[in-house]
Design a protein around this motif. Structure first.
Motif, PDB file in Angstrom:
ATOM      1  N   THR A 164       0.928  -1.312   0.153  1.00 19.16           N
ATOM      2  CA  THR A 164      -0.160  -0.083   0.050  1.00 19.16           C
ATOM      3  C   THR A 164       0.919   1.282  -0.008  1.00 19.16           C
ATOM      4  O   THR A 164       0.783   2.090  -0.806  1.00 19.16           O
ATOM      5  CB  THR A 164      -0.899   0.024   0.966  1.00 19.16           C
ATOM      6  OG1 THR A 164      -1.719  -1.173   1.130  1.00 19.16           O
ATOM      7  CG2 THR A 164      -1.795   1.182   1.453  1.00 19.16           C
ATOM      8  N   GLY A 165       1.765   1.267   0.752  1.00 15.95           N
ATOM      9  CA  GLY A 165       2.820   2.466   0.574  1.00 15.95           C
ATOM     10  C   GLY A 165       3.364   2.814  -0.444  1.00 15.95           C
ATOM     11  O   GLY A 165       3.690   3.596  -0.993  1.00 15.95           O
ATOM     12  N   ARG A 166       4.132   1.480  -1.054  1.00 15.53           N
ATOM     13  CA  ARG A 166       4.713   1.663  -2.457  1.00 15.53           C
ATOM     14  C   ARG A 166       3.561   2.164  -3.379  1.00 15.53           C
ATOM     15  O   ARG A 166       4.071   3.103  -4.372  1.00 15.53           O
ATOM     16  CB  ARG A 166       5.289   0.321  -2.708  1.00 15.53           C
ATOM     17  CG  ARG A 166       6.428  -0.081  -1.960  1.00 15.53           C
ATOM     18  CD  ARG A 166       6.896  -1.255  -2.470  1.00 15.53           C
ATOM     19  NE  ARG A 166       7.799  -1.996  -1.561  1.00 15.53           N
ATOM     20  CZ  ARG A 166       8.251  -3.251  -1.675  1.00 15.53           C
ATOM     21  NH1 ARG A 166       7.756  -4.114  -2.613  1.00 15.53           N
ATOM     22  NH2 ARG A 166       8.869  -3.820  -0.730  1.00 15.53           N
ATOM     23  N   VAL A 167       2.636   1.650  -3.398  1.00 15.30           N
ATOM     24  CA  VAL A 167       1.587   2.141  -4.619  1.00 15.30           C
ATOM     25  C   VAL A 167       1.222   3.602  -4.481  1.00 15.30           C
ATOM     26  O   VAL A 167       1.165   4.265  -5.416  1.00 15.30           O
ATOM     27  CB  VAL A 167       0.456   1.052  -4.488  1.00 15.30           C
ATOM     28  CG1 VAL A 167      -0.753   1.650  -5.322  1.00 15.30           C
ATOM     29  CG2 VAL A 167       0.771  -0.145  -5.084  1.00 15.30           C
ATOM     30  N   LEU A 168       0.818   4.107  -3.031  1.00 12.71           N
ATOM     31  CA  LEU A 168       0.316   5.167  -2.867  1.00 12.71           C
ATOM     32  C   LEU A 168       1.646   6.584  -3.069  1.00 12.71           C
ATOM     33  O   LEU A 168       1.363   7.466  -3.365  1.00 12.71           O
ATOM     34  CB  LEU A 168      -0.345   5.526  -1.484  1.00 12.71           C
ATOM     35  CG  LEU A 168      -1.515   4.538  -1.106  1.00 12.71           C
ATOM     36  CD1 LEU A 168      -1.994   4.964   0.284  1.00 12.71           C
ATOM     37  CD2 LEU A 168      -2.408   4.825  -2.207  1.00 12.71           C
ATOM     38  N   ALA A 169       2.809   5.985  -2.867  1.00 12.77           N
ATOM     39  CA  ALA A 169       3.739   6.738  -3.228  1.00 12.77           C
ATOM     40  C   ALA A 169       4.038   7.020  -4.781  1.00 12.77           C
ATOM     41  O   ALA A 169       4.730   7.948  -5.185  1.00 12.77           O
ATOM     42  CB  ALA A 169       5.270   6.126  -2.619  1.00 12.77           C
ATOM     43  N   THR A 170       3.341   6.376  -5.504  1.00 14.91           N
ATOM     44  CA  THR A 170       3.515   6.622  -7.002  1.00 14.91           C
ATOM     45  C   THR A 170       2.327   7.543  -7.556  1.00 14.91           C
ATOM     46  O   THR A 170       2.611   8.191  -8.447  1.00 14.91           O
ATOM     47  CB  THR A 170       3.234   5.447  -7.790  1.00 14.91           C
ATOM     48  OG1 THR A 170       2.152   4.933  -7.915  1.00 14.91           O
ATOM     49  CG2 THR A 170       4.348   4.252  -7.308  1.00 14.91           C
ATOM     50  N   ALA A 171       1.537   8.156  -6.430  1.00 15.70           N
ATOM     51  CA  ALA A 171       0.637   9.087  -6.891  1.00 15.70           C
ATOM     52  C   ALA A 171       1.113  10.487  -7.053  1.00 15.70           C
ATOM     53  O   ALA A 171       1.898  10.747  -6.509  1.00 15.70           O
ATOM     54  CB  ALA A 171      -0.652   9.157  -5.996  1.00 15.70           C
ATOM     55  N   ARG A 172       0.518  11.022  -8.131  1.00 14.38           N
ATOM     56  CA  ARG A 172       1.020  12.295  -8.664  1.00 14.38           C
ATOM     57  C   ARG A 172       0.055  13.620  -8.073  1.00 14.38           C
ATOM     58  O   ARG A 172       0.515  14.580  -8.166  1.00 14.38           O
ATOM     59  CB  ARG A 172       1.076  12.519 -10.097  1.00 14.38           C
ATOM     60  CG  ARG A 172       2.239  11.553 -10.697  1.00 14.38           C
ATOM     61  CD  ARG A 172       1.872  11.283 -12.142  1.00 14.38           C
ATOM     62  NE  ARG A 172       0.648  10.461 -12.480  1.00 14.38           N
ATOM     63  CZ  ARG A 172       0.206  10.204 -13.766  1.00 14.38           C
ATOM     64  NH1 ARG A 172       0.906  10.763 -14.706  1.00 14.38           N
ATOM     65  NH2 ARG A 172      -0.782   9.561 -13.772  1.00 14.38           N
ATOM     66  N   SER A 173      -1.019  13.181  -7.451  1.00 14.34           N
ATOM     67  CA  SER A 173      -1.726  14.112  -6.968  1.00 14.34           C
ATOM     68  C   SER A 173      -2.733  13.250  -5.756  1.00 14.34           C
ATOM     69  O   SER A 173      -2.784  12.202  -5.612  1.00 14.34           O
ATOM     70  CB  SER A 173      -2.951  14.678  -7.771  1.00 14.34           C
ATOM     71  OG  SER A 173      -3.564  13.480  -8.208  1.00 14.34           O
ATOM     72  N   ASP A 174      -3.342  14.475  -4.864  1.00 14.22           N
ATOM     73  CA  ASP A 174      -4.074  13.702  -3.847  1.00 14.22           C
ATOM     74  C   ASP A 174      -5.333  13.006  -4.320  1.00 14.22           C
ATOM     75  O   ASP A 174      -5.757  11.964  -3.945  1.00 14.22           O
ATOM     76  CB  ASP A 174      -4.644  15.140  -2.970  1.00 14.22           C
ATOM     77  CG  ASP A 174      -3.751  15.603  -2.345  1.00 14.22           C
ATOM     78  OD1 ASP A 174      -2.606  15.005  -1.711  1.00 14.22           O
ATOM     79  OD2 ASP A 174      -4.063  16.803  -1.683  1.00 14.22           O
ATOM     80  N   ASP A 175      -6.086  13.182  -5.618  1.00 14.27           N
ATOM     81  CA  ASP A 175      -7.089  12.459  -5.972  1.00 14.27           C
ATOM     82  C   ASP A 175      -6.507  11.425  -6.544  1.00 14.27           C
ATOM     83  O   ASP A 175      -7.167  10.318  -6.533  1.00 14.27           O
ATOM     84  CB  ASP A 175      -7.873  13.283  -7.084  1.00 14.27           C
ATOM     85  CG  ASP A 175      -8.711  14.523  -6.401  1.00 14.27           C
ATOM     86  OD1 ASP A 175      -8.997  14.348  -5.259  1.00 14.27           O
ATOM     87  OD2 ASP A 175      -9.214  15.139  -7.287  1.00 14.27           O
ATOM     88  N   GLU A 176      -5.221  11.413  -7.068  1.00 14.70           N
ATOM     89  CA  GLU A 176      -4.855  10.016  -7.713  1.00 14.70           C
ATOM     90  C   GLU A 176      -4.411   9.031  -6.547  1.00 14.70           C
ATOM     91  O   GLU A 176      -4.880   7.749  -6.549  1.00 14.70           O
ATOM     92  CB  GLU A 176      -3.609  10.186  -8.628  1.00 14.70           C
ATOM     93  CG  GLU A 176      -2.944   8.979  -9.404  1.00 14.70           C
ATOM     94  CD  GLU A 176      -1.861   9.010 -10.189  1.00 14.70           C
ATOM     95  OE1 GLU A 176      -1.472   8.159 -10.580  1.00 14.70           O
ATOM     96  OE2 GLU A 176      -1.495  10.377 -10.346  1.00 14.70           O
ATOM     97  N   ARG A 177      -4.177   9.568  -5.471  1.00 14.60           N
ATOM     98  CA  ARG A 177      -3.729   8.777  -4.086  1.00 14.60           C
ATOM     99  C   ARG A 177      -5.176   8.090  -3.776  1.00 14.60           C
ATOM    100  O   ARG A 177      -5.146   6.925  -3.587  1.00 14.60           O
ATOM    101  CB  ARG A 177      -3.278   9.566  -3.060  1.00 14.60           C
ATOM    102  CG  ARG A 177      -2.665   8.757  -1.819  1.00 14.60           C
ATOM    103  CD  ARG A 177      -2.355   9.841  -0.707  1.00 14.60           C
ATOM    104  NE  ARG A 177      -1.876   9.210   0.452  1.00 14.60           N
ATOM    105  CZ  ARG A 177      -1.072   8.636   0.850  1.00 14.60           C
ATOM    106  NH1 ARG A 177       0.018   8.774  -0.232  1.00 14.60           N
ATOM    107  NH2 ARG A 177      -0.885   8.047   2.096  1.00 14.60           N
ATOM    108  N   LEU A 178      -6.063   8.677  -3.731  1.00 14.35           N
ATOM    109  CA  LEU A 178      -7.539   8.385  -3.292  1.00 14.35           C
ATOM    110  C   LEU A 178      -7.728   7.388  -4.386  1.00 14.35           C
ATOM    111  O   LEU A 178      -8.502   6.423  -3.961  1.00 14.35           O
ATOM    112  CB  LEU A 178      -8.681   9.520  -3.324  1.00 14.35           C
ATOM    113  CG  LEU A 178      -8.724  10.312  -1.922  1.00 14.35           C
ATOM    114  CD1 LEU A 178      -9.768  11.412  -2.442  1.00 14.35           C
ATOM    115  CD2 LEU A 178      -9.341   9.436  -0.786  1.00 14.35           C
TER     116      LEU A 178
END
Length: 451
Positions: free
Chosen positions: A135-149
């Motif tokens: 989960t940490g690795r995947v969310l670290a790839t997000a480029r914005s708050d909405d992409e993280r969500l």
């Protein structure tokens, strides 16, 4: 290599969803029945299928990180096997040897032995880290708050934004994470006991809201005798309320004519038809797609009298039969964003471009329904979507261009539901998976004033 039937069926459904736009909720039960799976295996294949489909974008990001290559460079059948394997390792906590070995066997069967080494290596790489670490690795790839969500809750970014706007319209934007989580939870099976044909007590415990609703705690609903006989039907409680809002908002006058304008696959037609028969009314169920009209025929087969099932374009009924119906249900074609927990693949299938095309169709259907409605008649505009573009514009069109009057729908249902529904100010009723435990149905009653 032998492959466990539950995993093979899950793969076959994912493959059909990807390659031929199949609907998992229609295909999976058929495959389970034909394979004569045990209750345990049926539950396993259901979780493998729906769980994988719900979190497809998350598992794709995990596979990309573990494989060191984009998913579009992985053969689609192999990718489906990896997605199912990732779900077992990260969400189901299936023992590593079982998840990996079964996935390798499945790969050999559907993609050939040459791909087994790759699948084995990727899944073992996934298994070397905990679900929390992934989960940490995947969310670290997000480029914005909405992409993280979007990654965390497995929804496309455009749907995240549409749902946030819909909640904000009720001053509930802070409930977004709760709504997204509800979309990813397995919904309970709800049944509708058709009035005059079955009682709630025949099939199980009463649901919270619908007076004809039955909560099925577990098991295959098709094995309930009343379901097998067609007197009780599988139907979400929100869909039940959409039909009952029309049929029970006021007393039925014998001789009334009712219309279900977009009837397929027929669940609401069955409930409307049962109420119509008890009150001395008749129902016409219209469906534009012949195959779906066949589903409507089967849905209403237990009713007496049986509603007329008509194959035709709902956009023409107003011209063909002006002022002909006392009550009309317009369950309009929509994006289905309110039913993502039941149709998880829909979130990956739809795009913002679909919204524009669907809203144009919805306005055409509203115009036809308004023409077909008698003076004094009642129209229920319903969508299985809270998207603001699919709800309020059609109601506004009905009022401003077609002379209908919005009816306080929440008040109309107060005398119908078992418990009072939590609602917000406004004439419409918006149901939510996280607040009501139903699909996200939008329901607005509209009346044509007598002149």
């Amino acid at each position: 290599m032998s492959v466990q039937p539950a995993r093979r069926i899950a793969f076959e459904v994912l493959d059909a969803v990807r390659s031929s736009d199949a609907y998992a909720n229609l295909l999976l039960p058929t495959k389970i029945e034909r394979a004569r799976l045990s209750t345990a295996d049926a539950a396993l294949t259901t979780e493998l299928t729906y769980g994988t489909l719900r979190r497809l974008n998350y598992y794709d990001r995990v596979v990309e990180l573990a494989a060191g290559r984009p998913v579009d460079r992985i053969d689609p059948p192999v990718l489906d096997v990896l997605r199912i394997g990732a779900h077992q390792l990260l969400a189901m906590r299936t023992p590593s040897h079982a998840a990996v070995d079964e996935s390798v066997s499945l790969t050999a069967s559907v993609a050939g032995r040459s791909a087994t080494g790759f699948v084995n290596a990727v899944l073992r790489a996934i298994d070397r880290s905990t679900p929390e670490e992934w989960t940490g690795r995947v969310l670290a790839t997000a480029r914005s708050d909405d992409e993280r969500l979007a990654l965390e809750h497995a929804h496309p970014v455009w749907i995240i934004r549409a749902l946030r706007r819909a909640l904000a319209a009720e001053d509930r934007a802070d409930e977004l994470a709760e709504l997204l989580a509800a979309d990813n939870a397995s919904p309970r099976v709800a049944l509708a006991a058709l009035p005059g044909l079955a009682g709630v007590e025949e099939a199980g415990e009463p649901t919270r809201w619908s007076p004809v609703g039955v909560a099925l705690a577990s098991g295959d609903p098709s094995r309930v005798p009343a379901v097998a006989a067609g007197r009780v039907r599988v139907q979400d409680e929100g869909s039940q309320l959409a039909a009952l809002a029309l049929s029970r908002a006021r007393a039925i006058e014998p001789g009334e004519r009712w219309l279900d304008l977009c009837a397929g696959p027929g669940g609401k037609s069955a409930l409307l038809g049962a109420d119509a028969a008890l009150g001395g009314a008749t129902l016409v169920a219209n469906e534009v797609v012949p195959a779906r009209a066949g589903l409507v025929e089967r849905a209403v087969a237990a009713l007496d009298p049986r509603p007329e099932v008509r194959v035709g374009d709902g956009r023409t009924i107003g011209d063909e039969q002006p002022a002909a119906f006392d009550r009309i249900l317009l369950d309009a074609p929509c994006t289905g964003l309110g039913a993502l927990r039941r149709r998880p693949e829909a979130r990956w299938r739809k795009s913002p471009a679909d919204v524009a095309a669907l809203t144009a169709l919805q306005l055409e259907l509203v115009a036809s329904a308004a023409k077909a409605l008698k003076p004094g008649g009642l129209l229920a505009y319903v969508t299985c979507s809270p998207h603001l573009a699919e709800t309020r514009p059609a109601v506004q069109e009905a009022v401003e261009r077609h002379g209908l009057v919005a009816v306080d729908t929440a008040s109309a249902l107060r005398g119908v539901t078992r418990e009072p529904l939590p609602t917000v100010d406004g004439a419409h009723l918006q149901l939510w998976p996280h607040r009501h435990g139903t699909d996200g149905m939008f329901i607005q009653l509209l009346a044509r004033v007598n002149r």
